[in-house]
Scaffold this active site. Structure first.
Site, PDB file in Angstrom:
ATOM      1  N   HIS A 159      -7.160 -10.963  -1.017  1.00 19.53           N
ATOM      2  CA  HIS A 159      -6.519 -10.616   0.258  1.00 19.53           C
ATOM      3  C   HIS A 159      -7.327 -11.238   1.398  1.00 19.53           C
ATOM      4  CE1 HIS A 159      -4.142  -8.700   3.172  1.00 19.53           C
ATOM      5  NE2 HIS A 159      -4.083  -7.480   2.703  1.00 19.53           N
ATOM      6  N   GLN A 201      -4.402  -7.357  -6.309  1.00 21.78           N
ATOM      7  CA  GLN A 201      -4.888  -7.897  -5.046  1.00 21.78           C
ATOM      8  C   GLN A 201      -6.268  -7.315  -4.745  1.00 21.78           C
ATOM      9  OE1 GLN A 201      -3.355  -6.862  -1.033  1.00 21.78           O
ATOM     10  NE2 GLN A 201      -2.786  -9.020  -0.865  1.00 21.78           N
ATOM     11  N   THR A 223       0.841  -1.200   0.000  1.00 27.97           N
ATOM     12  CA  THR A 223       0.000   0.000   0.000  1.00 27.97           C
ATOM     13  C   THR A 223       0.873   1.246   0.000  1.00 27.97           C
ATOM     14  OG1 THR A 223      -1.841  -1.093   1.097  1.00 27.97           O
ATOM     15  CG2 THR A 223      -1.710   1.296   1.331  1.00 27.97           C
ATOM     16  N   ARG A 255       9.138  -4.546   1.111  1.00 32.07           N
ATOM     17  CA  ARG A 255       9.878  -3.285   1.170  1.00 32.07           C
ATOM     18  C   ARG A 255      11.154  -3.262   0.335  1.00 32.07           C
ATOM     19  NH1 ARG A 255       9.002  -0.166   6.891  1.00 32.07           N
ATOM     20  NH2 ARG A 255       6.717  -0.156   6.799  1.00 32.07           N
ATOM     21  N   ASN A 260      -3.618  -5.316  12.628  1.00 30.07           N
ATOM     22  CA  ASN A 260      -4.955  -4.719  12.676  1.00 30.07           C
ATOM     23  C   ASN A 260      -5.832  -5.341  13.758  1.00 30.07           C
ATOM     24  OD1 ASN A 260      -4.703  -2.731  10.564  1.00 30.07           O
ATOM     25  ND2 ASN A 260      -4.636  -4.432   9.122  1.00 30.07           N
ATOM     26  N   ASN A 313      -4.043 -10.319   7.262  1.00 29.14           N
ATOM     27  CA  ASN A 313      -3.767  -9.052   7.950  1.00 29.14           C
ATOM     28  C   ASN A 313      -4.964  -8.412   8.639  1.00 29.14           C
ATOM     29  OD1 ASN A 313      -1.226  -9.509   7.003  1.00 29.14           O
ATOM     30  ND2 ASN A 313      -1.177  -7.791   5.578  1.00 29.14           N
ATOM     31  N   TYR A 345      -8.133  -8.122   7.796  1.00 26.32           N
ATOM     32  CA  TYR A 345      -9.185  -7.478   7.006  1.00 26.32           C
ATOM     33  C   TYR A 345     -10.431  -8.377   6.947  1.00 26.32           C
ATOM     34  CZ  TYR A 345      -5.506  -4.154   5.953  1.00 26.32           C
ATOM     35  OH  TYR A 345      -4.505  -3.226   6.077  1.00 26.32           O
TER      36      TYR A 345
END
Length: 363
Positions: free
Chosen positions: A174, A98, A25, A317, A234, A177, A179
């Site tokens: 997805h 995604q 993101t 990253r 999260n 994480n 969601y």
């Protein structure tokens, strides 16, 4: 001996190497949640990856949880993404989008007409999201009614079809994480009493229905899934029996013959040994390509592929600050550090201005 740099076929896709750009993101979408001109160049620069998995992209207006993230639910967004996929394909790259529904990880300012976000539960997550005023606590959600769930499933299917219109090679759902899908999976979040709550067989129902709808629309060979069995991201917390939960989920998906499974090992962007989990046992229940993620360095990634522990490795990253990451890994060249100040939002700086090895050589 198999290496990260060898080609591989996953489902219907032929990849030049086994190095994957993980979804990242960056909060730089243009108005209307349309991929920007900068995004075209950003992904074009990184087409050396065997596969690019785009930043998470909401499947509907209600699915958005962060400022300036792209969507994949209307024609303007399709047109914006088509420019991205054309640029990647012109470099002989492969790219999937995604598909994302954040569930309760949202804020009323990001929701249509300022309504509450939706989830499996009406309990608020103890976390923050990125909105107009910076990072703010997420809003209290409302629990989806039983009657609303088919429309959510249909939104995933429709977004997958939009992805095909946009020229993507496939999609990744997805399911990680903390969601929406994971809000249904984990029993420390899901407090429902209908057929989508309670027993493991019920809590995996939404995931299975979504994957059936997506694979049914575009084919299992162009469909992947991201899972994160123990991440606390999260405010996900820990399920009471994550091993049984995720083994059940993966086993139920077997008939779909999915192209790949991407698994975040440990805490997302954190400790790999955050909580015990037998990833090898999970892999044995999946017949497609196995993609691992989270903190992999060059030697560790090479050993994972050479040993057969993984078919592919996704890097997050490192791909931000090293657009030519595949070459750098192949040559064991130094990796450039990223600038954390430019990760979320902004313009070209920290997005498309990281130099390649060739650019450094002539500087």
């Amino acid at each position: 001996m198999t290496t990260m740099f060898d080609p591989i076929r996953i489902g219907d896709l032929d990849l030049a190497n086994r190095i994957v750009m993980a979804p990242l993101t960056r909060n730089r979408a243009a108005p209307g949640q349309v991929p920007s001109d900068l995004a075209v160049e950003y992904y074009r620069q990184r087409a050396n990856a065997g596969l690019i998995i785009t930043e998470a992209s909401q499947i509907s207006p209600e699915a958005q949880g962060y400022l300036d993230t792209p969507g994949i639910y209307n024609l303007d967004q399709v047109a914006g993404w088509r420019r991205v996929t054309d640029a990647v394909h012109a470099q002989a790259g492969r790219i999937v989008v995604q598909l994302w529904h954040v569930g309760r990880i949202s804020h009323v300012s990001l929701q249509p007409n300022g309504v509450a976000p939706v989830s499996s539960t009406a309990r608020r997550a103890e976390t923050k999201t990125f909105a107009r005023d910076g990072f703010v606590p997420v809003s209290t959600p409302r629990a989806l009614s039983h009657a609303e769930i088919p429309a959510v499933v249909a939104s995933y299917r429709d977004a997958a079809l939009r992805a095909m219109e946009a020229g993507f090679d496939g999609v990744e759902v997805h399911g990680a994480n903390g969601y929406l899908i994971e809000q249904f999976l984990r029993d420390n979040i899901n407090d429902r009493t209908d057929e989508y709550g309670g027993a493991i067989a019920n809590r995996v129902r939404l995931l299975v229905e979504v994957m059936q709808a997506v694979a049914g629309a575009i084919g299992g060979g162009r469909t992947g899934l991201r899972l994160s069995p123990v991440t606390p991201a999260n405010d996900a917390g820990q399920d009471s029996d994550p091993q049984a939960l995720f083994e059940c989920a993966v086993a139920q998906l077997a008939p779909l013959r999915l192209a790949f499974m991407e698994v975040v090992e440990g805490a997302t962007a954190g400790a790999r040994d955050f909580a015990p989990f037998d990833y090898a046992a999970l892999r044995r229940r999946f017949a497609g390509a196995w993609m691992v993620n989270n903190g992999y360095q060059r030697q560790m990634a090479m050993e994972a592929v050479a040993s057969g522990a993984a078919d592919l490795v996704s890097f997050g990253r490192p791909f931000i600050s090293n657009p030519d990451l595949v070459r750098r890994l192949r040559e064991n060249a130094p990796l450039a550090p990223l600038d954390p100040r430019t990760l979320y939002g902004g313009g070209a700086k920290g997005y498309i201005d990281y130099p390649t090895l060739d650019e450094l050589a002539v500087a």
